[in-house]
Design a protein around this motif. Structure first.
Motif, PDB file in Angstrom:
ATOM      1  N   PRO A  74       0.831  -1.207   0.000  1.00 29.96           N
ATOM      2  CA  PRO A  74       0.000   0.000   0.000  1.00 29.96           C
ATOM      3  C   PRO A  74       0.867   1.259   0.000  1.00 29.96           C
ATOM      4  O   PRO A  74       2.027   1.241   0.430  1.00 29.96           O
ATOM      5  CB  PRO A  74      -0.794  -0.123   1.302  1.00 29.96           C
ATOM      6  CG  PRO A  74       0.117  -0.906   2.207  1.00 29.96           C
ATOM      7  CD  PRO A  74       0.850  -1.884   1.316  1.00 29.96           C
ATOM      8  N   PHE A  75       0.304   2.363  -0.473  1.00 27.39           N
ATOM      9  CA  PHE A  75       0.965   3.646  -0.339  1.00 27.39           C
ATOM     10  C   PHE A  75       0.955   4.058   1.130  1.00 27.39           C
ATOM     11  O   PHE A  75       0.028   3.708   1.878  1.00 27.39           O
ATOM     12  CB  PHE A  75       0.260   4.708  -1.183  1.00 27.39           C
ATOM     13  CG  PHE A  75       0.484   4.555  -2.658  1.00 27.39           C
ATOM     14  CD1 PHE A  75       1.637   5.053  -3.242  1.00 27.39           C
ATOM     15  CD2 PHE A  75      -0.454   3.921  -3.458  1.00 27.39           C
ATOM     16  CE1 PHE A  75       1.854   4.911  -4.613  1.00 27.39           C
ATOM     17  CE2 PHE A  75      -0.240   3.781  -4.815  1.00 27.39           C
ATOM     18  CZ  PHE A  75       0.914   4.274  -5.397  1.00 27.39           C
ATOM     19  N   PRO A  76       1.964   4.823   1.579  1.00 26.21           N
ATOM     20  CA  PRO A  76       2.017   5.161   3.010  1.00 26.21           C
ATOM     21  C   PRO A  76       0.800   5.943   3.501  1.00 26.21           C
ATOM     22  O   PRO A  76       0.334   5.745   4.625  1.00 26.21           O
ATOM     23  CB  PRO A  76       3.309   5.972   3.132  1.00 26.21           C
ATOM     24  CG  PRO A  76       3.624   6.426   1.742  1.00 26.21           C
ATOM     25  CD  PRO A  76       3.113   5.364   0.837  1.00 26.21           C
ATOM     26  N   ALA A  77       0.263   6.839   2.656  1.00 27.72           N
ATOM     27  CA  ALA A  77      -0.890   7.629   3.078  1.00 27.72           C
ATOM     28  C   ALA A  77      -2.129   6.770   3.309  1.00 27.72           C
ATOM     29  O   ALA A  77      -3.054   7.197   4.009  1.00 27.72           O
ATOM     30  CB  ALA A  77      -1.191   8.715   2.043  1.00 27.72           C
ATOM     31  N   GLN A  78      -2.150   5.567   2.725  1.00 26.74           N
ATOM     32  CA  GLN A  78      -3.287   4.669   2.919  1.00 26.74           C
ATOM     33  C   GLN A  78      -3.245   3.947   4.256  1.00 26.74           C
ATOM     34  O   GLN A  78      -4.255   3.359   4.667  1.00 26.74           O
ATOM     35  CB  GLN A  78      -3.331   3.631   1.784  1.00 26.74           C
ATOM     36  CG  GLN A  78      -3.566   4.231   0.411  1.00 26.74           C
ATOM     37  CD  GLN A  78      -3.460   3.197  -0.698  1.00 26.74           C
ATOM     38  OE1 GLN A  78      -2.668   2.258  -0.604  1.00 26.74           O
ATOM     39  NE2 GLN A  78      -4.258   3.356  -1.749  1.00 26.74           N
ATOM     40  N   THR A  79      -2.119   3.970   4.926  1.00 31.74           N
ATOM     41  CA  THR A  79      -1.967   3.183   6.157  1.00 31.74           C
ATOM     42  C   THR A  79      -1.750   4.043   7.398  1.00 31.74           C
ATOM     43  O   THR A  79      -1.746   3.510   8.505  1.00 31.74           O
ATOM     44  CB  THR A  79      -0.781   2.218   6.020  1.00 31.74           C
ATOM     45  OG1 THR A  79       0.453   2.966   5.917  1.00 31.74           O
ATOM     46  CG2 THR A  79      -0.919   1.349   4.782  1.00 31.74           C
ATOM     47  N   VAL A  80      -1.564   5.352   7.236  1.00 30.94           N
ATOM     48  CA  VAL A  80      -1.221   6.227   8.360  1.00 30.94           C
ATOM     49  C   VAL A  80      -2.432   7.066   8.753  1.00 30.94           C
ATOM     50  O   VAL A  80      -3.156   7.583   7.898  1.00 30.94           O
ATOM     51  CB  VAL A  80      -0.029   7.138   8.000  1.00 30.94           C
ATOM     52  CG1 VAL A  80       0.189   8.213   9.074  1.00 30.94           C
ATOM     53  CG2 VAL A  80       1.233   6.315   7.853  1.00 30.94           C
ATOM     54  N   ASP A  81      -2.630   7.214  10.059  1.00 30.36           N
ATOM     55  CA  ASP A  81      -3.669   8.083  10.594  1.00 30.36           C
ATOM     56  C   ASP A  81      -3.043   9.010  11.627  1.00 30.36           C
ATOM     57  O   ASP A  81      -2.201   8.575  12.433  1.00 30.36           O
ATOM     58  CB  ASP A  81      -4.783   7.257  11.232  1.00 30.36           C
ATOM     59  CG  ASP A  81      -5.892   8.138  11.792  1.00 30.36           C
ATOM     60  OD1 ASP A  81      -6.606   8.777  10.990  1.00 30.36           O
ATOM     61  OD2 ASP A  81      -6.040   8.191  13.029  1.00 30.36           O
ATOM     62  N   VAL A  82      -3.433  10.282  11.584  1.00 31.97           N
ATOM     63  CA  VAL A  82      -2.944  11.269  12.551  1.00 31.97           C
ATOM     64  C   VAL A  82      -4.154  11.887  13.257  1.00 31.97           C
ATOM     65  O   VAL A  82      -5.070  12.384  12.586  1.00 31.97           O
ATOM     66  CB  VAL A  82      -2.103  12.366  11.871  1.00 31.97           C
ATOM     67  CG1 VAL A  82      -1.652  13.403  12.890  1.00 31.97           C
ATOM     68  CG2 VAL A  82      -0.874  11.762  11.185  1.00 31.97           C
ATOM     69  N   SER A  83      -4.160  11.841  14.567  1.00 32.21           N
ATOM     70  CA  SER A  83      -5.274  12.394  15.345  1.00 32.21           C
ATOM     71  C   SER A  83      -4.749  13.384  16.379  1.00 32.21           C
ATOM     72  O   SER A  83      -3.602  13.293  16.840  1.00 32.21           O
ATOM     73  CB  SER A  83      -6.068  11.278  16.026  1.00 32.21           C
ATOM     74  OG  SER A  83      -5.219  10.479  16.833  1.00 32.21           O
ATOM     75  N   TYR A  84      -5.607  14.340  16.732  1.00 31.90           N
ATOM     76  CA  TYR A  84      -5.227  15.417  17.658  1.00 31.90           C
ATOM     77  C   TYR A  84      -5.513  14.983  19.092  1.00 31.90           C
ATOM     78  O   TYR A  84      -6.592  14.484  19.405  1.00 31.90           O
ATOM     79  CB  TYR A  84      -6.020  16.674  17.308  1.00 31.90           C
ATOM     80  CG  TYR A  84      -5.762  17.852  18.212  1.00 31.90           C
ATOM     81  CD1 TYR A  84      -4.521  18.470  18.231  1.00 31.90           C
ATOM     82  CD2 TYR A  84      -6.779  18.351  19.028  1.00 31.90           C
ATOM     83  CE1 TYR A  84      -4.275  19.566  19.046  1.00 31.90           C
ATOM     84  CE2 TYR A  84      -6.544  19.451  19.849  1.00 31.90           C
ATOM     85  CZ  TYR A  84      -5.297  20.048  19.858  1.00 31.90           C
ATOM     86  OH  TYR A  84      -5.062  21.136  20.665  1.00 31.90           O
ATOM     87  N   LEU A  85      -4.552  15.191  19.983  1.00 30.50           N
ATOM     88  CA  LEU A  85      -4.699  14.821  21.388  1.00 30.50           C
ATOM     89  C   LEU A  85      -4.954  16.025  22.288  1.00 30.50           C
ATOM     90  O   LEU A  85      -5.656  15.899  23.290  1.00 30.50           O
ATOM     91  CB  LEU A  85      -3.462  14.062  21.874  1.00 30.50           C
ATOM     92  CG  LEU A  85      -3.176  12.726  21.173  1.00 30.50           C
ATOM     93  CD1 LEU A  85      -1.916  12.081  21.751  1.00 30.50           C
ATOM     94  CD2 LEU A  85      -4.362  11.781  21.293  1.00 30.50           C
ATOM     95  N   GLY A  86      -4.394  17.190  21.981  1.00 28.04           N
ATOM     96  CA  GLY A  86      -4.636  18.368  22.810  1.00 28.04           C
ATOM     97  C   GLY A  86      -3.386  19.207  23.013  1.00 28.04           C
ATOM     98  O   GLY A  86      -2.298  18.891  22.533  1.00 28.04           O
ATOM     99  N   GLU A  87      -3.578  20.296  23.744  1.00 30.20           N
ATOM    100  CA  GLU A  87      -2.470  21.211  24.025  1.00 30.20           C
ATOM    101  C   GLU A  87      -1.542  20.618  25.073  1.00 30.20           C
ATOM    102  O   GLU A  87      -1.956  19.836  25.938  1.00 30.20           O
ATOM    103  CB  GLU A  87      -3.006  22.550  24.521  1.00 30.20           C
ATOM    104  CG  GLU A  87      -3.823  23.318  23.501  1.00 30.20           C
ATOM    105  CD  GLU A  87      -4.299  24.662  24.045  1.00 30.20           C
ATOM    106  OE1 GLU A  87      -3.475  25.620  24.077  1.00 30.20           O
ATOM    107  OE2 GLU A  87      -5.468  24.743  24.442  1.00 30.20           O
ATOM    108  N   VAL A  88      -0.297  21.001  25.037  1.00 25.97           N
ATOM    109  CA  VAL A  88       0.684  20.637  26.057  1.00 25.97           C
ATOM    110  C   VAL A  88       1.418  21.901  26.506  1.00 25.97           C
ATOM    111  O   VAL A  88       1.461  22.904  25.776  1.00 25.97           O
ATOM    112  CB  VAL A  88       1.698  19.599  25.543  1.00 25.97           C
ATOM    113  CG1 VAL A  88       0.997  18.291  25.192  1.00 25.97           C
ATOM    114  CG2 VAL A  88       2.443  20.125  24.340  1.00 25.97           C
ATOM    115  N   THR A  89       1.967  21.840  27.677  1.00 27.12           N
ATOM    116  CA  THR A  89       2.677  22.996  28.246  1.00 27.12           C
ATOM    117  C   THR A  89       4.085  23.061  27.670  1.00 27.12           C
ATOM    118  O   THR A  89       4.804  22.048  27.641  1.00 27.12           O
ATOM    119  CB  THR A  89       2.742  22.888  29.772  1.00 27.12           C
ATOM    120  OG1 THR A  89       1.403  22.774  30.284  1.00 27.12           O
ATOM    121  CG2 THR A  89       3.411  24.113  30.376  1.00 27.12           C
ATOM    122  N   VAL A  90       4.472  24.251  27.240  1.00 26.30           N
ATOM    123  CA  VAL A  90       5.841  24.409  26.726  1.00 26.30           C
ATOM    124  C   VAL A  90       6.796  24.539  27.904  1.00 26.30           C
ATOM    125  O   VAL A  90       6.422  25.015  28.992  1.00 26.30           O
ATOM    126  CB  VAL A  90       5.934  25.642  25.806  1.00 26.30           C
ATOM    127  CG1 VAL A  90       5.067  25.454  24.575  1.00 26.30           C
ATOM    128  CG2 VAL A  90       5.542  26.909  26.549  1.00 26.30           C
TER     129      VAL A  90
END
Length: 204
Positions: A74-90
């Motif tokens: 498969p192409f890499p974009a077909q197998t990868v998922d990116v989801s947002y978790l939230g803000e973090v403290t710098v």
């Protein structure tokens, strides 16, 4: 009276090495046929040997075949998922107008995927990631990534980020692709708020 009999050799040909009289009778015909068959078989073997030698030369000198594309992967974009978790403290001491978020990158199937770069679309922002690219994630695994953004010029960032996305450059054993991931309304809200805090009234 005419008579039919064996043909005698002509004058001067008796016993000559080139003299080859015709077979005198039926007893010699099998030998003639055997000789003819032998000659034909020898010619056929010689022709086959020459053809094989020529074919071997052509095979040895032909250009190497192109490496087949691994179309089953498969192409890499077909197998990868990116989801947002939230803000973090710098961390303390970070320069002003800097904020950070955490995302989760997972590889659902196929070969391992390497992230070779991450960017975002706004000119007034710079982006870094931890871990820094390039980094590799195996199939069936997920990795948390801290995305840190710094406002370099408030006049070039939006007041409200409607559908912000992150561009991720992905590579696996089949191909390299740049894929845009829209992280959803919560990320859009948190990014807009962070930009307002960073730039206050300077945001257009």
């Amino acid at each position: 009276m005419n008579a039919i009999g064996p043909v005698e050799p002509g004058e001067g040909t008796q016993g000559h090495p080139l003299a080859t009289p015709e077979p005198a009778g039926p007893a010699t015909r099998p030998l003639a046929r055997l000789y003819t068959a032998h000659r034909r078989a020898a010619h056929a073997l010689l022709a086959a040997a020459l053809l094989a030698a020529g074919g071997g030369y052509l095979y040895a000198t032909r250009p190497p075949a192109a490496r087949p594309v691994r179309a089953e992967l498969p192409f890499p974009a077909q197998t990868v998922d990116v989801s947002y978790l939230g803000e973090v403290t710098v961390p303390p001491g970070t320069r002003p107008r800097t904020f950070a978020f955490e995302v989760l990158l997972g590889v659902e199937s196929g070969p391992a995927v390497t992230v070779t770069g991450m960017t975002q679309p706004y000119d007034g922002l710079s982006l870094t990631s931890a871990p820094r690219a390039p980094f590799r994630t195996k199939s069936g695994a997920a990795r948390k990534i801290v995305v840190t953004m710094h406002v370099t010029e408030c006049g070039k960032v939006p007041r409200d980020a409607g559908l912000p996305f992150i561009d991720v450059t992905l590579r696996n054993a089949r191909a390299m692709q740049v894929q845009s991931f829209i992280l959803g309304p919560r990320y859009a809200h948190d990014l807009s708020h962070a930009l307002q805090v960073a730039c206050s009234n300077d945001i257009r």
